[in-house]
Design an enzyme around this catalytic site. Sequence first.
Site, PDB file in Angstrom:
ATOM      1  N   LEU A  38       0.820  -1.211   0.000  1.00 44.24           N
ATOM      2  CA  LEU A  38       0.000   0.000   0.000  1.00 44.24           C
ATOM      3  C   LEU A  38       0.856   1.264   0.000  1.00 44.24           C
ATOM      4  O   LEU A  38       0.349   2.371  -0.066  1.00 44.24           O
ATOM      5  CB  LEU A  38      -0.885   0.036   1.253  1.00 44.24           C
ATOM      6  CG  LEU A  38      -2.223  -0.666   1.181  1.00 44.24           C
ATOM      7  CD1 LEU A  38      -2.971  -0.478   2.486  1.00 44.24           C
ATOM      8  CD2 LEU A  38      -3.058  -0.132   0.023  1.00 44.24           C
ATOM      9  N   GLY A  41       5.722   2.370   3.500  1.00 42.88           N
ATOM     10  CA  GLY A  41       7.078   2.922   3.633  1.00 42.88           C
ATOM     11  C   GLY A  41       7.123   4.359   3.151  1.00 42.88           C
ATOM     12  O   GLY A  41       7.690   5.231   3.807  1.00 42.88           O
ATOM     13  N   ILE A 171      -0.134 -13.745  10.918  1.00 43.67           N
ATOM     14  CA  ILE A 171       0.210 -14.441  12.160  1.00 43.67           C
ATOM     15  C   ILE A 171       1.533 -13.909  12.723  1.00 43.67           C
ATOM     16  O   ILE A 171       1.642 -13.594  13.907  1.00 43.67           O
ATOM     17  CB  ILE A 171       0.316 -15.962  11.905  1.00 43.67           C
ATOM     18  CG1 ILE A 171      -1.079 -16.516  11.624  1.00 43.67           C
ATOM     19  CG2 ILE A 171       0.939 -16.687  13.101  1.00 43.67           C
ATOM     20  CD1 ILE A 171      -1.110 -17.974  11.247  1.00 43.67           C
ATOM     21  N   LYS A 210     -15.471   1.052  -1.876  1.00 39.00           N
ATOM     22  CA  LYS A 210     -15.945   0.184  -0.795  1.00 39.00           C
ATOM     23  C   LYS A 210     -15.156   0.405   0.501  1.00 39.00           C
ATOM     24  O   LYS A 210     -13.926   0.310   0.504  1.00 39.00           O
ATOM     25  CB  LYS A 210     -15.815  -1.281  -1.232  1.00 39.00           C
ATOM     26  CG  LYS A 210     -16.786  -1.651  -2.341  1.00 39.00           C
ATOM     27  CD  LYS A 210     -18.212  -1.655  -1.778  1.00 39.00           C
ATOM     28  CE  LYS A 210     -19.250  -2.025  -2.808  1.00 39.00           C
ATOM     29  NZ  LYS A 210     -20.605  -1.787  -2.312  1.00 39.00           N
ATOM     30  N   THR A 211     -15.874   0.675   1.561  1.00 36.11           N
ATOM     31  CA  THR A 211     -15.194   0.959   2.832  1.00 36.11           C
ATOM     32  C   THR A 211     -15.102  -0.267   3.749  1.00 36.11           C
ATOM     33  O   THR A 211     -14.420  -0.236   4.763  1.00 36.11           O
ATOM     34  CB  THR A 211     -15.921   2.075   3.618  1.00 36.11           C
ATOM     35  OG1 THR A 211     -17.215   1.602   3.961  1.00 36.11           O
ATOM     36  CG2 THR A 211     -16.024   3.349   2.815  1.00 36.11           C
ATOM     37  N   LYS A 212     -15.797  -1.340   3.391  1.00 33.22           N
ATOM     38  CA  LYS A 212     -15.863  -2.498   4.296  1.00 33.22           C
ATOM     39  C   LYS A 212     -14.475  -3.083   4.627  1.00 33.22           C
ATOM     40  O   LYS A 212     -14.209  -3.382   5.798  1.00 33.22           O
ATOM     41  CB  LYS A 212     -16.785  -3.573   3.694  1.00 33.22           C
ATOM     42  CG  LYS A 212     -17.177  -4.661   4.672  1.00 33.22           C
ATOM     43  CD  LYS A 212     -18.166  -4.185   5.718  1.00 33.22           C
ATOM     44  CE  LYS A 212     -19.588  -4.165   5.185  1.00 33.22           C
ATOM     45  NZ  LYS A 212     -20.509  -3.527   6.118  1.00 33.22           N
ATOM     46  N   GLN A 215     -13.052  -1.144   7.346  1.00 32.46           N
ATOM     47  CA  GLN A 215     -13.727  -1.408   8.630  1.00 32.46           C
ATOM     48  C   GLN A 215     -13.206  -2.700   9.255  1.00 32.46           C
ATOM     49  O   GLN A 215     -12.915  -2.765  10.444  1.00 32.46           O
ATOM     50  CB  GLN A 215     -15.232  -1.520   8.420  1.00 32.46           C
ATOM     51  CG  GLN A 215     -15.894  -0.239   7.926  1.00 32.46           C
ATOM     52  CD  GLN A 215     -17.368  -0.469   7.630  1.00 32.46           C
ATOM     53  OE1 GLN A 215     -18.042  -1.221   8.323  1.00 32.46           O
ATOM     54  NE2 GLN A 215     -17.882   0.159   6.588  1.00 32.46           N
ATOM     55  N   CYS A 404      28.905  -2.191  -9.081  1.00 27.30           N
ATOM     56  CA  CYS A 404      29.236  -3.435  -8.391  1.00 27.30           C
ATOM     57  C   CYS A 404      29.451  -4.576  -9.390  1.00 27.30           C
ATOM     58  O   CYS A 404      30.463  -4.589 -10.074  1.00 27.30           O
ATOM     59  CB  CYS A 404      28.194  -3.756  -7.330  1.00 27.30           C
ATOM     60  SG  CYS A 404      28.931  -4.717  -5.983  1.00 27.30           S
ATOM     61  N   GLY A 406      28.252  -4.706 -12.115  1.00 25.91           N
ATOM     62  CA  GLY A 406      28.392  -3.941 -13.358  1.00 25.91           C
ATOM     63  C   GLY A 406      29.835  -3.526 -13.583  1.00 25.91           C
ATOM     64  O   GLY A 406      30.306  -3.469 -14.723  1.00 25.91           O
ATOM     65  N   HIS A 530      28.143   1.065  -4.149  1.00 28.08           N
ATOM     66  CA  HIS A 530      26.741   1.313  -4.526  1.00 28.08           C
ATOM     67  C   HIS A 530      26.366   2.783  -4.319  1.00 28.08           C
ATOM     68  O   HIS A 530      25.784   3.129  -3.288  1.00 28.08           O
ATOM     69  CB  HIS A 530      25.809   0.428  -3.697  1.00 28.08           C
ATOM     70  CG  HIS A 530      25.868  -1.007  -4.096  1.00 28.08           C
ATOM     71  ND1 HIS A 530      25.099  -1.532  -5.105  1.00 28.08           N
ATOM     72  CD2 HIS A 530      26.635  -2.024  -3.643  1.00 28.08           C
ATOM     73  CE1 HIS A 530      25.377  -2.806  -5.259  1.00 28.08           C
ATOM     74  NE2 HIS A 530      26.308  -3.140  -4.380  1.00 28.08           N
ATOM     75  N   GLU A 532      24.024   4.362  -5.501  1.00 21.60           N
ATOM     76  CA  GLU A 532      22.567   4.580  -5.502  1.00 21.60           C
ATOM     77  C   GLU A 532      21.991   4.700  -4.096  1.00 21.60           C
ATOM     78  O   GLU A 532      20.868   5.155  -3.923  1.00 21.60           O
ATOM     79  CB  GLU A 532      21.848   3.469  -6.278  1.00 21.60           C
ATOM     80  CG  GLU A 532      21.810   2.091  -5.626  1.00 21.60           C
ATOM     81  CD  GLU A 532      23.014   1.210  -5.938  1.00 21.60           C
ATOM     82  OE1 GLU A 532      24.096   1.769  -6.240  1.00 21.60           O
ATOM     83  OE2 GLU A 532      22.897  -0.027  -5.858  1.00 21.60           O
TER      84      GLU A 532
HETATM   85  N1  GLN Z   1      28.286 -10.827  -6.909  1.00 22.47           N
HETATM   86  C1  GLN Z   1      29.294  -9.815  -6.821  1.00 22.47           C
HETATM   87  C2  GLN Z   1      30.077  -9.908  -5.525  1.00 22.47           C
HETATM   88  O1  GLN Z   1      29.619 -10.509  -4.577  1.00 22.47           O
HETATM   89  C3  GLN Z   1      28.696  -8.434  -6.964  1.00 22.47           C
HETATM   90  C4  GLN Z   1      27.781  -8.070  -5.852  1.00 22.47           C
HETATM   91  C5  GLN Z   1      26.914  -6.881  -6.155  1.00 22.47           C
HETATM   92  O2  GLN Z   1      26.764  -6.493  -7.311  1.00 22.47           O
HETATM   93  N2  GLN Z   1      26.297  -6.306  -5.141  1.00 22.47           N
HETATM   94  O3  GLN Z   1      31.136  -9.376  -5.412  1.00 22.47           O
END
Ligand code: GLN
Length: 563
Positions: A38, A41, A171, A210-212, A215, A404, A406, A530, A532
């Site tokens: 939903l 986060g 659960i 629908k609100t059920k 509820q 990484c 990549g 990383h 990102e």
């Molecule tokens: N599999 C690669 C490693 O463990 C790259 C890991 C990754 O891209 N996060 O080094």
Amino acid sequence: MTFDDPVWGFSSDVEATNRSSNQMTRHIFVTGGVVSSLGKGLTSASIGLLLERRGLQVRMQKLDPYINVDPGTMSPYQHGEVYVLDDGAETDLDLGHYERFTDCPLSRESNYTTGRIYCSVIEKERRGEYLGSTVQVVPHVTNEIKSAIRKLAAPDVDVVITELGGTVGDIEGLPFLEAIRQIPLDVGRENCLFIHLTLVPYLRAAKELKTKPTQHSVEKLRQIGIQPDILIVRAERPIGNDNAEKIALFCNVEKNSVIEEVDKQLSIYEVPLGLVDHKLDELIVDKLRLNTGPLRMDDWRELMGRIRNPEHEATIAVVGKYIEHRDAYKSIYESLDHAGFSHSARVIVKRIEAEELEEQGPEMLLRGVDGILVPGGFGARGVEGKMKAIQFARECEIPFFGICLGMQTAVIEFARNILGLEDAHSTEFSADTEAPVICMLEEQTKITYKGGTMRLGAQPCQIAPGSLAAACYEADDVEERHRHRYEFNPEYRQRCEEAGLIFSGTHPESGLVEIVEVPDHPWFLAVQFHPEFKSKPHTPHPLFKGFVEAALSRHKNRTHMTI
Ligand code: GLN
């Protein structure tokens, strides 16, 4: 602890310190009902942002009821991306939203799972800390959960937001709900706020909202002893006054505490502004009697203006293996967007399955893209396809960004096609390759435990002056987050350098390679870490910013190009 130590009550040093603070730490609990996914986060992160923008000190936390100790051992298909923090904690991807929306410091304490809670309880039992007691879910497990929540309270913290993963009625979520039910007994009901997020579905056949389900979901919470204070209802269209009244009455909340959150089409960064329109910040501040400044969201509105009216665009191909799972590369997609925002551009992502590229060849699938990004990953599937994409980017001078795995595949591609080492590989995929250009460090080879044992978290990286990396970062020393086991094999460094590969980032003490670049190319850079995980909508990561800029300039010139 002795035999007669009380375990039923809960008191902590934190509580003692709070008593002397100006504004006792308040707790907000965000639960979800009806269905999963939903956007709890995002909503929690948005609440964190709104409170920070009123000048409050906020801490954020996610409790995940699954039994894995952390999500690090789960496939991205199961759980989406694993989000890594500075301290090396492998966490739920919602923490990525928390970091992108807020300035809250996050750490290992910001994400607990059932597995982690139980590990701790069982360790204590073995150490004899509960000697004499029968160890039980209530109070031992619930106390452990409460202590994880209360750890974030401190004299300088105004609000702790705790998001509970899963859906009410699961659960495995019960001990967590029981724990948060008990917190008001320890800190005072007036210092706690329960926000419940539900769905009001639209039934096309009946042409009705629908609100059920809402509820029923609230009924489940109330059975446990939690009366929500605020309901945030997700809906694909405005719910209208009558439905809001009905929900208020049946769920026993005030009408102004039923806040609708209508689906946002344009961007997730619209969510906080939608909540402001419904005065959610005011409502929370009033209910918790918080002293705050006015809400400051001007820069956020300005950002939305740029998102709404982009002046440029570029298409980036992301070549990975969990492509159909939107959340698997969540932070990468977000970082590309952030970089686009800073250039007033829309970044169109073309998600390409690496295995498909392996079969069909790059010309078909990569035609017309302005940049190619190969993200991180584990396992051999799709690796050859990624390498084909990288070779295509290198030879056709298309901006390339490797992250990484990549980077590792970029090095293998270089070794095979430039150094002529046909057998070049990573020992992750070919244990007995004759040219292990990527291999495991000695210390990693001894590790048999899979959980939390990779090279993880923030580590320093020295940037080579004059490099593309230096131009992007405009800094000599940076810190970036890691999550991998394999590294560039230093035995091949000299040969690669002689063939033109630039090593523009290294770990200062170990000399481990962090960044490689191919020169005489519009933009070809790959990183072992990383980036990102460190990009925010207002402050895009410098490498993403540079990469998208290169893609934008390729886009501008593309009409004169053949590919
Ligand atoms: N599999 C690669 C490693 O463990 C790259 C890991 C990754 O891209 N996060 O080094």
